[in-house]
Design a protein around this motif. Structure first.
Motif, PDB file in Angstrom:
ATOM      1  N   ARG A   2       0.896  -1.271  -0.004  1.00 28.35           N
ATOM      2  CA  ARG A   2       0.182  -0.028  -0.074  1.00 28.35           C
ATOM      3  C   ARG A   2       0.866   1.239  -0.005  1.00 28.35           C
ATOM      4  NH1 ARG A   2      -2.632   3.050   4.214  1.00 28.35           N
ATOM      5  NH2 ARG A   2      -4.646   4.063   3.237  1.00 28.35           N
ATOM      6  N   LEU A   3       0.589   2.123  -0.809  1.00 25.69           N
ATOM      7  CA  LEU A   3       1.134   3.052  -1.138  1.00 25.69           C
ATOM      8  C   LEU A   3       0.444   4.558  -0.693  1.00 25.69           C
ATOM      9  CD1 LEU A   3       3.260   2.551  -4.551  1.00 25.69           C
ATOM     10  CD2 LEU A   3       4.090   2.125  -2.023  1.00 25.69           C
ATOM     11  N   VAL A   4       0.913   5.470  -0.103  1.00 27.80           N
ATOM     12  CA  VAL A   4       0.309   6.695   0.090  1.00 27.80           C
ATOM     13  C   VAL A   4       1.237   7.883   0.145  1.00 27.80           C
ATOM     14  CG1 VAL A   4      -0.990   8.152   1.846  1.00 27.80           C
ATOM     15  CG2 VAL A   4      -1.173   5.497   1.840  1.00 27.80           C
ATOM     16  N   GLU A   5       0.736   8.612  -0.854  1.00 26.21           N
ATOM     17  CA  GLU A   5       1.197   9.935  -1.142  1.00 26.21           C
ATOM     18  C   GLU A   5       1.050  11.250  -0.331  1.00 26.21           C
ATOM     19  OE1 GLU A   5       0.645   7.938  -5.404  1.00 26.21           O
ATOM     20  OE2 GLU A   5      -0.513   8.315  -3.570  1.00 26.21           O
ATOM     21  N   SER A   6       1.848  12.102  -0.102  1.00 27.29           N
ATOM     22  CA  SER A   6       1.449  13.341   0.423  1.00 27.29           C
ATOM     23  C   SER A   6       2.189  14.451   0.094  1.00 27.29           C
ATOM     24  CB  SER A   6       1.578  12.934   1.863  1.00 27.29           C
ATOM     25  OG  SER A   6       2.766  12.865   2.628  1.00 27.29           O
ATOM     26  N   GLY A   7       1.852  15.623   0.453  1.00 28.40           N
ATOM     27  CA  GLY A   7       2.923  16.731   0.342  1.00 28.40           C
ATOM     28  C   GLY A   7       2.559  17.580  -1.083  1.00 28.40           C
ATOM     29  N   GLY A   8       1.447  17.240  -1.500  1.00 31.21           N
ATOM     30  CA  GLY A   8       0.920  17.929  -2.767  1.00 31.21           C
ATOM     31  C   GLY A   8       0.526  19.323  -2.202  1.00 31.21           C
ATOM     32  N   GLY A   9       0.236  20.285  -3.199  1.00 31.36           N
ATOM     33  CA  GLY A   9      -0.354  21.291  -2.823  1.00 31.36           C
ATOM     34  C   GLY A   9      -0.508  22.298  -4.146  1.00 31.36           C
ATOM     35  N   LEU A  10      -0.749  23.727  -3.682  1.00 26.87           N
ATOM     36  CA  LEU A  10      -0.555  24.877  -4.451  1.00 26.87           C
ATOM     37  C   LEU A  10       0.527  25.543  -4.307  1.00 26.87           C
ATOM     38  CD1 LEU A  10      -1.785  26.910  -6.585  1.00 26.87           C
ATOM     39  CD2 LEU A  10      -3.211  28.113  -4.801  1.00 26.87           C
ATOM     40  N   VAL A  11       1.327  26.055  -5.278  1.00 22.53           N
ATOM     41  CA  VAL A  11       2.661  26.682  -5.351  1.00 22.53           C
ATOM     42  C   VAL A  11       2.785  27.604  -6.206  1.00 22.53           C
ATOM     43  CG1 VAL A  11       4.226  24.893  -6.226  1.00 22.53           C
ATOM     44  CG2 VAL A  11       5.334  26.540  -4.711  1.00 22.53           C
ATOM     45  N   GLN A  12       3.575  28.766  -6.243  1.00 23.46           N
ATOM     46  CA  GLN A  12       3.768  29.560  -7.301  1.00 23.46           C
ATOM     47  C   GLN A  12       5.008  29.417  -8.188  1.00 23.46           C
ATOM     48  OE1 GLN A  12       4.432  33.359  -5.613  1.00 23.46           O
ATOM     49  NE2 GLN A  12       2.312  34.250  -5.911  1.00 23.46           N
ATOM     50  N   ALA A  13       4.946  29.662  -9.351  1.00 20.33           N
ATOM     51  CA  ALA A  13       5.996  29.174 -10.370  1.00 20.33           C
ATOM     52  C   ALA A  13       7.466  29.578  -9.659  1.00 20.33           C
ATOM     53  CB  ALA A  13       5.791  29.792 -11.579  1.00 20.33           C
ATOM     54  N   GLY A  14       8.350  28.700  -9.766  1.00 26.57           N
ATOM     55  CA  GLY A  14       9.685  28.981  -9.071  1.00 26.57           C
ATOM     56  C   GLY A  14       9.967  28.177  -7.823  1.00 26.57           C
ATOM     57  N   GLY A  15       8.740  28.039  -7.215  1.00 25.45           N
ATOM     58  CA  GLY A  15       8.772  27.642  -5.796  1.00 25.45           C
ATOM     59  C   GLY A  15       9.062  26.136  -5.637  1.00 25.45           C
ATOM     60  N   SER A  16       9.037  25.521  -4.639  1.00 25.30           N
ATOM     61  CA  SER A  16       9.495  23.986  -4.408  1.00 25.30           C
ATOM     62  C   SER A  16       8.324  23.449  -3.597  1.00 25.30           C
ATOM     63  CB  SER A  16      10.636  23.895  -3.546  1.00 25.30           C
ATOM     64  OG  SER A  16      11.651  24.654  -4.450  1.00 25.30           O
ATOM     65  N   LEU A  17       8.369  22.054  -3.544  1.00 29.29           N
ATOM     66  CA  LEU A  17       7.426  21.103  -3.011  1.00 29.29           C
ATOM     67  C   LEU A  17       8.100  19.889  -2.844  1.00 29.29           C
ATOM     68  CD1 LEU A  17       3.789  21.344  -4.555  1.00 29.29           C
ATOM     69  CD2 LEU A  17       4.717  22.061  -2.006  1.00 29.29           C
ATOM     70  N   ARG A  18       8.022  19.180  -1.820  1.00 35.27           N
ATOM     71  CA  ARG A  18       8.642  17.900  -1.513  1.00 35.27           C
ATOM     72  C   ARG A  18       7.362  16.963  -1.168  1.00 35.27           C
ATOM     73  NH1 ARG A  18      11.433  15.329   3.653  1.00 35.27           N
ATOM     74  NH2 ARG A  18      13.114  14.144   2.625  1.00 35.27           N
ATOM     75  N   LEU A  19       7.184  15.801  -2.036  1.00 39.31           N
ATOM     76  CA  LEU A  19       6.169  14.856  -2.012  1.00 39.31           C
ATOM     77  C   LEU A  19       7.116  13.700  -1.410  1.00 39.31           C
ATOM     78  CD1 LEU A  19       4.798  14.757  -5.561  1.00 39.31           C
ATOM     79  CD2 LEU A  19       4.264  16.216  -3.691  1.00 39.31           C
ATOM     80  N   SER A  20       6.117  12.767  -0.576  1.00 42.09           N
ATOM     81  CA  SER A  20       6.597  11.653   0.146  1.00 42.09           C
ATOM     82  C   SER A  20       5.578  10.507  -0.078  1.00 42.09           C
ATOM     83  CB  SER A  20       6.410  11.859   1.598  1.00 42.09           C
ATOM     84  OG  SER A  20       7.387  12.877   2.191  1.00 42.09           O
TER      85      SER A  20
END
Length: 124
Positions: A2-20
């Motif tokens: 079972r795989l569960v993703e998290s960490g998504g969201g709304l970000v402005q261009a040039g920004g960063s996100l880290r998904l798990s």
């Protein structure tokens, strides 16, 4: 598996996100035996490969569209794989999925286990 993703969201261009992506394995081969990958699917488009990391964590491969901006890593002790996304662009907007396989390759058909995905939206 079972795989569960998290960490998504709304970000402005040039920004960063880290998904798990956290894996839960009730029985069978342990997480360390799985090669892991990230795919994404934008509205109206087919699912596309983003990047993958081998079971050992020592070998990664990326789609040209994200090379140099995205980094995949894994923590086998935590049964978790990560996708660090930097310099995000509006065209990176998609649902991001993690997937697990005990075979090698970048084709989605090689991945037997999938999470439900997490939405990433990049505004311009």
């Amino acid at each position: 598996v079972r795989l569960v993703e998290s960490g998504g969201g709304l970000v402005q261009a040039g920004g960063s996100l880290r998904l798990s992506c956290a894996a839960s394995i009730a029985s069978g081969p342990p997480f360390i035996t799985y090669n892991m990958a990230w795919f994404r699917q934008a509205p109206g488009k087919e699912r596309e490969f983003v990047g993958r990391i081998y079971w050992s964590g020592g070998n990664t491969y990326y789609a040209d569209s994200v090379k140099g901006r995205f980094t995949i890593s894994r923590d086998n002790a935590k049964s978790t794989v990560y996708l660090q996304m930097n310099s995000l662009k509006p065209e990176d907007t998609a649902v991001y999925f993690c997937a697990a396989s005990q075979t090698l390759g970048i084709d989605s058909s090689r991945y037997a286990y999938w999470g439900r995905g997490t939405q990433v939206t990049v505004s311009s």
